[in-house]
Design a protein around this motif. Structure first.
Motif, PDB file in Angstrom:
ATOM      1  N   LYS A  39      49.294  31.778  49.441  1.00  0.00           N
ATOM      2  CA  LYS A  39      49.128  30.870  48.290  1.00  0.00           C
ATOM      3  C   LYS A  39      48.957  29.412  48.716  1.00  0.00           C
ATOM      4  CE  LYS A  39      54.009  29.917  47.184  1.00  0.00           C
ATOM      5  NZ  LYS A  39      55.021  29.967  46.099  1.00  0.00           N
ATOM      6  N   TYR A  40      49.295  29.092  49.966  1.00  0.00           N
ATOM      7  CA  TYR A  40      49.158  27.710  50.445  1.00  0.00           C
ATOM      8  C   TYR A  40      47.809  27.455  51.119  1.00  0.00           C
ATOM      9  CZ  TYR A  40      54.232  28.040  49.934  1.00  0.00           C
ATOM     10  OH  TYR A  40      55.492  28.239  49.450  1.00  0.00           O
ATOM     11  N   LEU A  41      47.076  28.515  51.408  1.00  0.00           N
ATOM     12  CA  LEU A  41      45.837  28.406  52.180  1.00  0.00           C
ATOM     13  C   LEU A  41      44.639  28.493  51.239  1.00  0.00           C
ATOM     14  CD1 LEU A  41      47.007  30.802  55.028  1.00  0.00           C
ATOM     15  CD2 LEU A  41      46.941  28.309  55.109  1.00  0.00           C
ATOM     16  N   LYS A  42      44.028  27.336  50.971  1.00  0.00           N
ATOM     17  CA  LYS A  42      42.903  27.269  50.050  1.00  0.00           C
ATOM     18  C   LYS A  42      41.754  26.482  50.678  1.00  0.00           C
ATOM     19  CE  LYS A  42      46.041  27.476  46.092  1.00  0.00           C
ATOM     20  NZ  LYS A  42      46.539  26.785  44.880  1.00  0.00           N
ATOM     21  N   LYS A  43      40.611  26.546  50.073  1.00  0.00           N
ATOM     22  CA  LYS A  43      39.368  26.037  50.662  1.00  0.00           C
ATOM     23  C   LYS A  43      39.454  24.627  51.213  1.00  0.00           C
ATOM     24  CE  LYS A  43      34.476  25.273  49.645  1.00  0.00           C
ATOM     25  NZ  LYS A  43      33.399  25.356  48.625  1.00  0.00           N
ATOM     26  N   ASP A  44      39.996  23.683  50.448  1.00  0.00           N
ATOM     27  CA  ASP A  44      39.983  22.289  50.895  1.00  0.00           C
ATOM     28  C   ASP A  44      41.364  21.803  51.332  1.00  0.00           C
ATOM     29  OD1 ASP A  44      41.141  22.299  48.424  1.00  0.00           O
ATOM     30  OD2 ASP A  44      40.050  20.566  47.656  1.00  0.00           O
ATOM     31  N   ILE A  45      42.230  22.738  51.729  1.00  0.00           N
ATOM     32  CA  ILE A  45      43.597  22.401  52.110  1.00  0.00           C
ATOM     33  C   ILE A  45      43.766  22.462  53.634  1.00  0.00           C
ATOM     34  CG2 ILE A  45      46.028  23.087  51.955  1.00  0.00           C
ATOM     35  CD1 ILE A  45      44.927  21.833  49.417  1.00  0.00           C
ATOM     36  N   THR A  46      44.377  21.408  54.181  1.00  0.00           N
ATOM     37  CA  THR A  46      44.697  21.378  55.612  1.00  0.00           C
ATOM     38  C   THR A  46      46.203  21.541  55.778  1.00  0.00           C
ATOM     39  OG1 THR A  46      42.840  19.922  56.163  1.00  0.00           O
ATOM     40  CG2 THR A  46      44.682  19.967  57.712  1.00  0.00           C
ATOM     41  N   THR A  47      46.605  22.532  56.567  1.00  0.00           N
ATOM     42  CA  THR A  47      48.015  22.783  56.819  1.00  0.00           C
ATOM     43  C   THR A  47      48.308  22.591  58.303  1.00  0.00           C
ATOM     44  OG1 THR A  47      47.727  25.161  57.243  1.00  0.00           O
ATOM     45  CG2 THR A  47      48.067  24.485  54.959  1.00  0.00           C
ATOM     46  N   ALA A  48      49.576  22.347  58.615  1.00  0.00           N
ATOM     47  CA  ALA A  48      49.981  22.206  60.015  1.00  0.00           C
ATOM     48  C   ALA A  48      51.327  22.869  60.210  1.00  0.00           C
ATOM     49  CB  ALA A  48      50.056  20.733  60.413  1.00  0.00           C
ATOM     50  N   PHE A  49      51.483  23.505  61.361  1.00  0.00           N
ATOM     51  CA  PHE A  49      52.764  24.107  61.740  1.00  0.00           C
ATOM     52  C   PHE A  49      53.435  23.187  62.752  1.00  0.00           C
ATOM     53  CE2 PHE A  49      50.906  27.691  59.758  1.00  0.00           C
ATOM     54  CZ  PHE A  49      51.902  28.633  59.517  1.00  0.00           C
ATOM     55  N   ILE A  50      54.682  22.786  62.477  1.00  0.00           N
ATOM     56  CA  ILE A  50      55.424  21.962  63.424  1.00  0.00           C
ATOM     57  C   ILE A  50      56.806  22.576  63.642  1.00  0.00           C
ATOM     58  CG2 ILE A  50      54.236  19.862  62.662  1.00  0.00           C
ATOM     59  CD1 ILE A  50      56.959  19.059  61.367  1.00  0.00           C
ATOM     60  N   GLY A  51      57.448  22.144  64.710  1.00  0.00           N
ATOM     61  CA  GLY A  51      58.785  22.634  65.013  1.00  0.00           C
ATOM     62  C   GLY A  51      59.041  22.591  66.502  1.00  0.00           C
ATOM     63  N   SER A  52      60.240  22.933  66.886  1.00  0.00           N
ATOM     64  CA  SER A  52      60.608  22.918  68.302  1.00  0.00           C
ATOM     65  C   SER A  52      59.876  24.012  69.068  1.00  0.00           C
ATOM     66  CB  SER A  52      62.124  23.109  68.450  1.00  0.00           C
ATOM     67  OG  SER A  52      62.829  22.115  67.757  1.00  0.00           O
ATOM     68  N   SER A  53      59.903  23.910  70.388  1.00  0.00           N
ATOM     69  CA  SER A  53      59.293  24.931  71.236  1.00  0.00           C
ATOM     70  C   SER A  53      59.963  26.281  71.008  1.00  0.00           C
ATOM     71  CB  SER A  53      59.440  24.541  72.705  1.00  0.00           C
ATOM     72  OG  SER A  53      58.809  23.321  72.974  1.00  0.00           O
ATOM     73  N   GLY A  54      59.135  27.311  70.927  1.00  0.00           N
ATOM     74  CA  GLY A  54      59.667  28.674  70.904  1.00  0.00           C
ATOM     75  C   GLY A  54      60.172  29.182  69.576  1.00  0.00           C
ATOM     76  N   VAL A  55      59.892  28.460  68.473  1.00  0.00           N
ATOM     77  CA  VAL A  55      60.401  28.933  67.187  1.00  0.00           C
ATOM     78  C   VAL A  55      59.490  29.985  66.554  1.00  0.00           C
ATOM     79  CG1 VAL A  55      61.659  26.816  66.693  1.00  0.00           C
ATOM     80  CG2 VAL A  55      59.295  27.042  65.905  1.00  0.00           C
ATOM     81  N   GLY A  56      58.312  30.218  67.151  1.00  0.00           N
ATOM     82  CA  GLY A  56      57.429  31.270  66.653  1.00  0.00           C
ATOM     83  C   GLY A  56      56.232  30.782  65.869  1.00  0.00           C
ATOM     84  N   LYS A  57      55.863  29.492  66.024  1.00  0.00           N
ATOM     85  CA  LYS A  57      54.697  28.952  65.290  1.00  0.00           C
ATOM     86  C   LYS A  57      53.419  29.704  65.657  1.00  0.00           C
ATOM     87  CE  LYS A  57      54.967  24.747  66.839  1.00  0.00           C
ATOM     88  NZ  LYS A  57      56.055  24.946  67.825  1.00  0.00           N
ATOM     89  N   SER A  58      53.184  29.871  66.965  1.00  0.00           N
ATOM     90  CA  SER A  58      51.938  30.510  67.412  1.00  0.00           C
ATOM     91  C   SER A  58      51.855  31.959  66.945  1.00  0.00           C
ATOM     92  CB  SER A  58      51.832  30.446  68.939  1.00  0.00           C
ATOM     93  OG  SER A  58      51.755  29.106  69.379  1.00  0.00           O
ATOM     94  N   THR A  59      52.975  32.650  66.944  1.00  0.00           N
ATOM     95  CA  THR A  59      52.997  34.039  66.477  1.00  0.00           C
ATOM     96  C   THR A  59      52.600  34.122  65.010  1.00  0.00           C
ATOM     97  OG1 THR A  59      54.735  34.630  68.063  1.00  0.00           O
ATOM     98  CG2 THR A  59      54.459  36.073  66.168  1.00  0.00           C
ATOM     99  N   LEU A  60      53.134  33.219  64.195  1.00  0.00           N
ATOM    100  CA  LEU A  60      52.798  33.218  62.764  1.00  0.00           C
ATOM    101  C   LEU A  60      51.327  32.885  62.539  1.00  0.00           C
ATOM    102  CD1 LEU A  60      55.953  31.459  61.254  1.00  0.00           C
ATOM    103  CD2 LEU A  60      55.260  33.838  60.915  1.00  0.00           C
ATOM    104  N   ILE A  61      50.820  31.896  63.294  1.00  0.00           N
ATOM    105  CA  ILE A  61      49.413  31.515  63.141  1.00  0.00           C
ATOM    106  C   ILE A  61      48.503  32.675  63.532  1.00  0.00           C
ATOM    107  CG2 ILE A  61      47.598  29.973  63.991  1.00  0.00           C
ATOM    108  CD1 ILE A  61      49.728  27.787  64.211  1.00  0.00           C
ATOM    109  N   ASN A  62      48.823  33.368  64.624  1.00  0.00           N
ATOM    110  CA  ASN A  62      48.037  34.538  65.029  1.00  0.00           C
ATOM    111  C   ASN A  62      48.024  35.604  63.928  1.00  0.00           C
ATOM    112  OD1 ASN A  62      47.183  33.611  67.534  1.00  0.00           O
ATOM    113  ND2 ASN A  62      48.929  34.465  68.619  1.00  0.00           N
TER     114      ASN A  62
END
Length: 355
Positions: free
Chosen positions: A187-210
């Motif tokens: 619901k947060y990902l729409k055509k003209d929306i830019t999102t960013a994942f932030i947080g400490s190392s190793g919290v799982g950002k890359s896994t979620l993005i994949n």
């Protein structure tokens, strides 16, 4: 087809770009040492900043960053594009530059939604979360709290309640490494929306993005000893989402400097209490008529949150100070109860003279 539309393009940037008819509109989607990757309406290219822009720019914040819309020129051959102009930045997410005095480093720009990731293992830290929330609200973006690795938590309901209490009505998503989490983000990902994942190392950002991208675009590693994740992202990069808009991955950040941030946007209840104190210069320690001390004694606010507020407030006041001024101000804070550094020195000197 205009490829830029897959990268969160908004009409305001199309309109602003018309002021520079000799150049083409592009967006910075990745940043390397001395180079940038941009996307134009027709293709992707490497780019460098123009000599004019380089020579008149001294502050890090005035260099292009991932998320920026820029005006460029290029030939149709294999040469790099040239960035001549950075268009208006709708939002700026930044931190204090590591190893560079009095400089702010931009993490990314023109972000609409920031997913603040915190894992529910040894990374769990409410003070750090408040720091991220303060910076996100001040940037102009909307924060969404993402609690990762919930399957590793033995106190899930307790942690969720604690986070809800400081969330400032931000959405909270709870993810697990044992199931697919994509539907929680759609619901947060729409055509003209830019999102960013932030947080400490190793919290799982890359896994979620994949997971969201449906492919392993980012390298991930298994959780290390003691349930600590391993940092894998080394740069900032933007990816089109299959559900619309774009996602920016950022390197793991152990600590975010909060200088130049207006923390009042997040700590509204603390700002209201401070304004109710009897004295405008109240130190909130022993003064009569202190609204903060009264609220603490009545259990209306949490002592941890009060300490977090004043710590971040002090840090935000350090913006623009030289190293000598910064040292002097920190010493003044240390001796605040006796009237500051000068009075503390006088007190010590008088005490020595009495011996």
């Amino acid at each position: 087809m205009n490829i830029l539309e897959n990268y969160g393009l908004k009409n305001i940037y199309i309109e602003e770009s018309k002021n520079y008819p000799n150049f083409k509109l592009a967006r910075v989607i990745a940043q390397y040492k001395g180079l940038y990757k941009i996307v134009t309406e027709s293709n992707e290219k490497l780019a460098e900043i123009s000599g004019k822009l380089r020579h008149k720019t001294t502050d890090l914040v005035k260099f292009p960053a991932v998320g920026d819309y820029v005006m460029v020129s290029f030939d149709e051959n294999d040469s790099n594009a040239i960035i001549h102009k950075i268009l208006m930045r709708k939002t700026i997410f930044s931190r204090t530059a590591v190893g560079i005095n009095e400089q702010v480093q931009i993490i990314a720009t023109n972000i609409d939604i920031v997913f603040i990731c915190m894992s529910l293992n040894e990374n769990y830290n409410l003070n750090r979360l408040e720091r991220y929330l303060s910076i996100t609200w001040d940037s102009g973006a909307i924060p969404v709290i993402v609690l990762t690795k919930s399957d590793l938590s033995k106190n899930l309901s307790k942690y969720i309640q604690e986070v809800e209490e400081i969330s400032a009505f931000s959405d909270i998503l709870v993810t697990t490494s044992k199931e697919n989490n994509v539907d929680k983000f759609k619901k947060y990902l729409k055509k003209d929306i830019t999102t960013a994942f932030i947080g400490s190392s190793g919290v799982g950002k890359s896994t979620l993005i994949n997971e969201i991208l449906g492919e392993n675009r980012l390298e991930t590693k298994e959780v290390g000893k003691g349930d600590k994740g391993k940092h894998t992202t080394t740069g900032r990069e933007m990816f089109p989402s299959p559900f619309g808009g774009v996602i920016i991955d950022t390197p793991g950040i152990r600590e975010v400097g909060i200088q130049s941030t207006d923390v009042s946007k997040y700590f509204l209840e603390m700002e209201n209490l401070v304004n109710q104190c009897k004295f405008s210069n109240c130190s909130h320690t022993n003064e009569p008529g202190c609204a903060v001390k009264k609220a603490l004694s009545e259990g209306l606010i949490d002592e941890r949150r009060v300490e977090s507020y004043f710590k971040l407030k002090r840090e935000s006041s350090y913006d623009g100070l030289t190293s000598k001024e910064l040292e002097h101000k920190k010493l003044d804070q240390m001796f605040k109860e006796v009237g500051g550094l000068k009075k503390a020195r006088k007190f010590i000197k008088d005490k020595q003279n009495r011996k």
